[in-house]
Design a protein around this motif. Structure first.
Motif, PDB file in Angstrom:
ATOM      1  N   ARG A 184       0.821  -1.192   0.000  1.00 40.37           N
ATOM      2  CA  ARG A 184       0.000   0.000   0.000  1.00 40.37           C
ATOM      3  C   ARG A 184       0.866   1.256   0.000  1.00 40.37           C
ATOM      4  O   ARG A 184       0.576   2.236  -0.717  1.00 40.37           O
ATOM      5  CB  ARG A 184      -0.938  -0.028   1.220  1.00 40.37           C
ATOM      6  CG  ARG A 184      -1.715   1.263   1.480  1.00 40.37           C
ATOM      7  CD  ARG A 184      -2.448   1.769   0.261  1.00 40.37           C
ATOM      8  NE  ARG A 184      -3.310   0.754  -0.304  1.00 40.37           N
ATOM      9  CZ  ARG A 184      -3.922   0.855  -1.481  1.00 40.37           C
ATOM     10  NH1 ARG A 184      -3.657   1.918  -2.248  1.00 40.37           N
ATOM     11  NH2 ARG A 184      -4.694  -0.078  -1.926  1.00 40.37           N
ATOM     12  N   PHE A 185       1.959   1.210   0.781  1.00 40.97           N
ATOM     13  CA  PHE A 185       2.857   2.370   0.843  1.00 40.97           C
ATOM     14  C   PHE A 185       3.500   2.630  -0.521  1.00 40.97           C
ATOM     15  O   PHE A 185       3.599   3.780  -0.982  1.00 40.97           O
ATOM     16  CB  PHE A 185       3.930   2.131   1.906  1.00 40.97           C
ATOM     17  CG  PHE A 185       4.950   3.230   1.983  1.00 40.97           C
ATOM     18  CD1 PHE A 185       4.669   4.434   2.603  1.00 40.97           C
ATOM     19  CD2 PHE A 185       6.216   3.055   1.397  1.00 40.97           C
ATOM     20  CE1 PHE A 185       5.617   5.459   2.643  1.00 40.97           C
ATOM     21  CE2 PHE A 185       7.160   4.061   1.438  1.00 40.97           C
ATOM     22  CZ  PHE A 185       6.868   5.274   2.071  1.00 40.97           C
ATOM     23  N   VAL A 228       2.399   1.645  -3.522  1.00 42.85           N
ATOM     24  CA  VAL A 228       1.376   2.097  -4.476  1.00 42.85           C
ATOM     25  C   VAL A 228       1.079   3.582  -4.281  1.00 42.85           C
ATOM     26  O   VAL A 228       0.976   4.353  -5.244  1.00 42.85           O
ATOM     27  CB  VAL A 228       0.101   1.250  -4.335  1.00 42.85           C
ATOM     28  CG1 VAL A 228      -1.053   1.862  -5.125  1.00 42.85           C
ATOM     29  CG2 VAL A 228       0.355  -0.170  -4.810  1.00 42.85           C
ATOM     30  N   ASP A 229       0.972   3.996  -3.021  1.00 42.35           N
ATOM     31  CA  ASP A 229       0.720   5.414  -2.743  1.00 42.35           C
ATOM     32  C   ASP A 229       1.900   6.280  -3.199  1.00 42.35           C
ATOM     33  O   ASP A 229       1.701   7.384  -3.733  1.00 42.35           O
ATOM     34  CB  ASP A 229       0.472   5.615  -1.243  1.00 42.35           C
ATOM     35  CG  ASP A 229      -0.837   5.000  -0.778  1.00 42.35           C
ATOM     36  OD1 ASP A 229      -1.686   4.707  -1.641  1.00 42.35           O
ATOM     37  OD2 ASP A 229      -0.997   4.794   0.448  1.00 42.35           O
ATOM     38  N   SER A 230       3.138   5.775  -2.997  1.00 43.17           N
ATOM     39  CA  SER A 230       4.328   6.538  -3.417  1.00 43.17           C
ATOM     40  C   SER A 230       4.373   6.687  -4.931  1.00 43.17           C
ATOM     41  O   SER A 230       4.714   7.759  -5.465  1.00 43.17           O
ATOM     42  CB  SER A 230       5.602   5.852  -2.912  1.00 43.17           C
ATOM     43  OG  SER A 230       5.623   5.812  -1.492  1.00 43.17           O
ATOM     44  N   ALA A 236       1.827   6.698  -6.930  1.00 38.41           N
ATOM     45  CA  ALA A 236       0.781   7.647  -7.301  1.00 38.41           C
ATOM     46  C   ALA A 236       1.241   9.078  -7.055  1.00 38.41           C
ATOM     47  O   ALA A 236       0.997   9.979  -7.880  1.00 38.41           O
ATOM     48  CB  ALA A 236      -0.494   7.346  -6.507  1.00 38.41           C
ATOM     49  N   GLU A 237       1.919   9.297  -5.916  1.00 43.81           N
ATOM     50  CA  GLU A 237       2.422  10.640  -5.621  1.00 43.81           C
ATOM     51  C   GLU A 237       3.478  11.070  -6.651  1.00 43.81           C
ATOM     52  O   GLU A 237       3.508  12.218  -7.110  1.00 43.81           O
ATOM     53  CB  GLU A 237       3.029  10.669  -4.216  1.00 43.81           C
ATOM     54  CG  GLU A 237       2.002  10.513  -3.094  1.00 43.81           C
ATOM     55  CD  GLU A 237       2.654  10.400  -1.745  1.00 43.81           C
ATOM     56  OE1 GLU A 237       3.908  10.460  -1.687  1.00 43.81           O
ATOM     57  OE2 GLU A 237       1.929  10.239  -0.737  1.00 43.81           O
ATOM     58  N   GLU A 274       1.854  11.904  -9.938  1.00 42.93           N
ATOM     59  CA  GLU A 274       1.140  13.171  -9.816  1.00 42.93           C
ATOM     60  C   GLU A 274       2.120  14.348  -9.914  1.00 42.93           C
ATOM     61  O   GLU A 274       1.854  15.354 -10.603  1.00 42.93           O
ATOM     62  CB  GLU A 274       0.383  13.212  -8.479  1.00 42.93           C
ATOM     63  CG  GLU A 274      -0.439  14.480  -8.292  1.00 42.93           C
ATOM     64  CD  GLU A 274      -1.196  14.474  -6.980  1.00 42.93           C
ATOM     65  OE1 GLU A 274      -1.875  15.469  -6.685  1.00 42.93           O
ATOM     66  OE2 GLU A 274      -1.089  13.467  -6.223  1.00 42.93           O
TER      67      GLU A 274
END
Length: 568
Positions: A272-273, A275-277, A279-280, A283
């Motif tokens: 999860r970490f 995947v979030d990284s 995405a960031e 972006e």
């Protein structure tokens, strides 16, 4: 303040093809007299029937033929004028909340059950009119109870000729009731205190019967439990050892399962970490691309502005180059030329252009530095995204490896847990069998407890009994009974003694007179003590032998003559 009481106004019977037969009652004492077999006793039985007695208590006399309904008009303390109707065949009562003519076609307001319990019964309705509800009477020495009903009041309101002259005490309710119940009903009527506070102790026979029922239930439960135990667990003696081993294995497997669950949970958190990284990062890359695109547009604007200003600066330089030369048209020297061409303004414009170009060059330089910085960041983010993507794939691979291990551990744990639950059920069943065997042994050795009769007081005490006797004595003296009678109360029988002599020792006529005096005296006593009493007395007949020879009756139903004189 008036005393709550019932008033009877009319008693009637009707049929589809016979004339209505009725008795109308006036205030005060009403006397009905006539020869034998003219319906006097039937009137008492009909009133008893309309008070809740069973149909079999109503004699099937010839004069009754063709009649099918009985009607009773009453004035009650709370409801006022009401009419009760009941089929002579029995069944429920119809209640009208006003007086109606006998055999009316109007529907009854409500229906009252003939059962002597509940608010929707005749008994509950009539008792509520005098403020009595939910009272209990002990019927045995062991305080087994019955609910007080209006039928318990009836012997104190309606007395037939046989009971009037009988040797049994006036308090007797029926042949089927115990002496204890009769006495306790009198106690409630004379004191207003019921037996709800008395705790019931089953009789020895009842205790044995209850225990026998318990033994039967326990034996059935034991047989079922033993059958199940033998079928499902052929060797119940090894269940304890099996459970100990299963508990140990379960604890070990649970530890492994927890470890693998934690490992899988941590991998999921890591994924999860990542995947979030990613995405960031993506972006931010999008934001940088937009910024670089805007910077490129701005650079083009700067380039265009510098090019335009450079052209202006070159034009000004060309003008300034001819400023101090002879006129190309007339050849005049500069000092002889009369008109100036604004060379000073051109010089100022040149200076301004050069300053603007310098400013733009500076801003363009800053823009290029910013653009370079963003491109460096963009390249770093691209590399970071590639690294995170590789990390994500690595975590996915580890999750794929860890999930089967966790699932296998969970499956093994669940299977072991089911096995342990089954063994625990077997142990529980074995303990239940043992408990049932112990319970059966206790029940088999049961011995009933006998409670001495003297431990529970029955009936009225001496003080209340004496007050009742004084009320009866006042009635006899008001009647001028010979010998200035002295009345006392027999605690053992709850009957009266007159001049020390048992009531039963007298002849039928005197026994009837004393019975009437007892019922009237008890009514007077309740009025003096403000105790609930319907206030109605129907006596058949304390003086019938005296009045009978002078009576005349016509018709098939008894006629009533109202007397102004008092009557016993």
């Amino acid at each position: 303040m008036g005393v709550a009481r019932f008033i009877i106004r009319r008693l009637a019977v009707t049929g589809p093809k016979v004339p209505t037969a009725e008795l109308l009652f006036a205030d005060g004492v009403n006397v009905i007299w006539g020869a034998s077999n003219t319906g006097k006793s039937f009137t008492v039985k009909l009133l008893d029937f309309m008070s809740g007695a069973k149909p079999k208590m109503l004699p099937n006399i010839n004069q009754r033929q063709g009649y099918n309904k009985a009607w009773l008009d009453l004035i009650l303390p709370t409801s006022g004028q009401v009419t009760l109707v009941r089929a002579l065949a029995g069944g429920s009562f119809g209640l009208y909340n006003h007086w109606v003519q006998p055999d009316t076609k109007e529907e009854a307001t409500r229906t009252l059950s003939p059962e002597h319990k509940g608010k929707d019964s005749l008994s509950g309705f009539l008792l509520a009119e005098i403020g009595i509800a939910d009272k209990s009477i002990s019927k045995t020495q062991h305080a087994a109870k019955v609910a007080f009903s209006f039928r318990h009041f009836v012997p104190y309101l309606l007395t037939e000729e046989t009971d009037m002259m009988g040797e049994w005490p006036p308090i007797r309710i029926s042949d089927f009731n115990s002496d204890t119940l009769d006495k306790n009903v009198l106690k409630f009527i004379a004191t207003g205190i019921d037996d709800s506070a008395v705790i019931e102790t089953p009789s020895p026979d009842a205790q044995k019967s209850i225990n026998s029922g318990k033994v039967q239930v326990v034996e059935e439960m034991l047989a079922t439990a033993e059958q199940e135990l033998n079928r499902e667990y052929p060797d119940p003696s090894d269940l304890e050892n099996q459970l100990a081993k299963l508990d140990k294995a379960t604890d070990e497997l649970q530890s492994t399962l927890v470890q693998r669950q934690n490992e899988l949970d941590q991998l999921r958190l890591d994924r999860r970490f990542i995947v979030d990284s990613i995405a960031e990062t993506q972006e931010r890359q999008t934001e940088l691309a937009l910024s670089l695109e805007r910077f490129s547009v701005l650079k083009n604007i700067y380039d265009s502005d510098v090019e335009r200003l450079s052209s202006l600066e070159e034009g000004g330089a060309a003008l300034m180059a001819t400023a101090h030369r002879p006129c190309p048209l007339c050849g005049a020297d500069p000092e002889h030329q009369r008109h100036a061409h604004g060379f000073e303004e051109v010089e100022r414009a040149q200076r301004a252009v050069r300053a603007e170009i310098a400013k733009i060059e500076l801003e363009r330089s800053d823009l290029m530095k910013a653009t370079s910085s963003l491109r460096v960041e963009q390249e770093g983010l691209a590399r970071r995204e590639e690294r995170l993507t590789r990390d994500l794939q690595s975590v996915d691979d580890r999750v794929a490896e860890a999930r089967p291990r966790e699932a296998a551990s969970r499956s093994s744990y669940e299977e072991l847990a089911r096995t342990r639950d089954n063994v625990q059920m077997g142990l529980s069943l074995a303990r239940r069998v043992e408990a049932l065997r112990q319970r059966k042994g206790e029940l088999d050795s049961f011995r009933a407890t006998k409670i001495p009769k003297s431990e529970i007081n029955v009936g009225v005490g001496s003080a209340v009994g004496h007050e009742i006797a004084m009320a009866v004595q006042s009635v006899l003296r008001a009647w001028h009974f010979p010998g200035d009678p002295s009345v006392s109360f027999d605690d053992a029988t709850h009957d009266i003694l007159v001049n020390g002599q048992d009531r039963r020792a007298n002849g039928k006529g005197v026994r009837a007179l004393f019975n009437a005096a007892f019922k009237i005296g008890l009514l007077d006593y309740c009025r003096q003590k403000q105790l609930p009493h319907p206030g109605v007395l129907v006596l058949d007949s304390p003086y019938s032998r005296i009045a009978r020879d002078r009576s005349r009756v016509t018709g098939s139903f008894p006629k009533m003559r109202r007397q102004s004189r008092p009557a016993v």
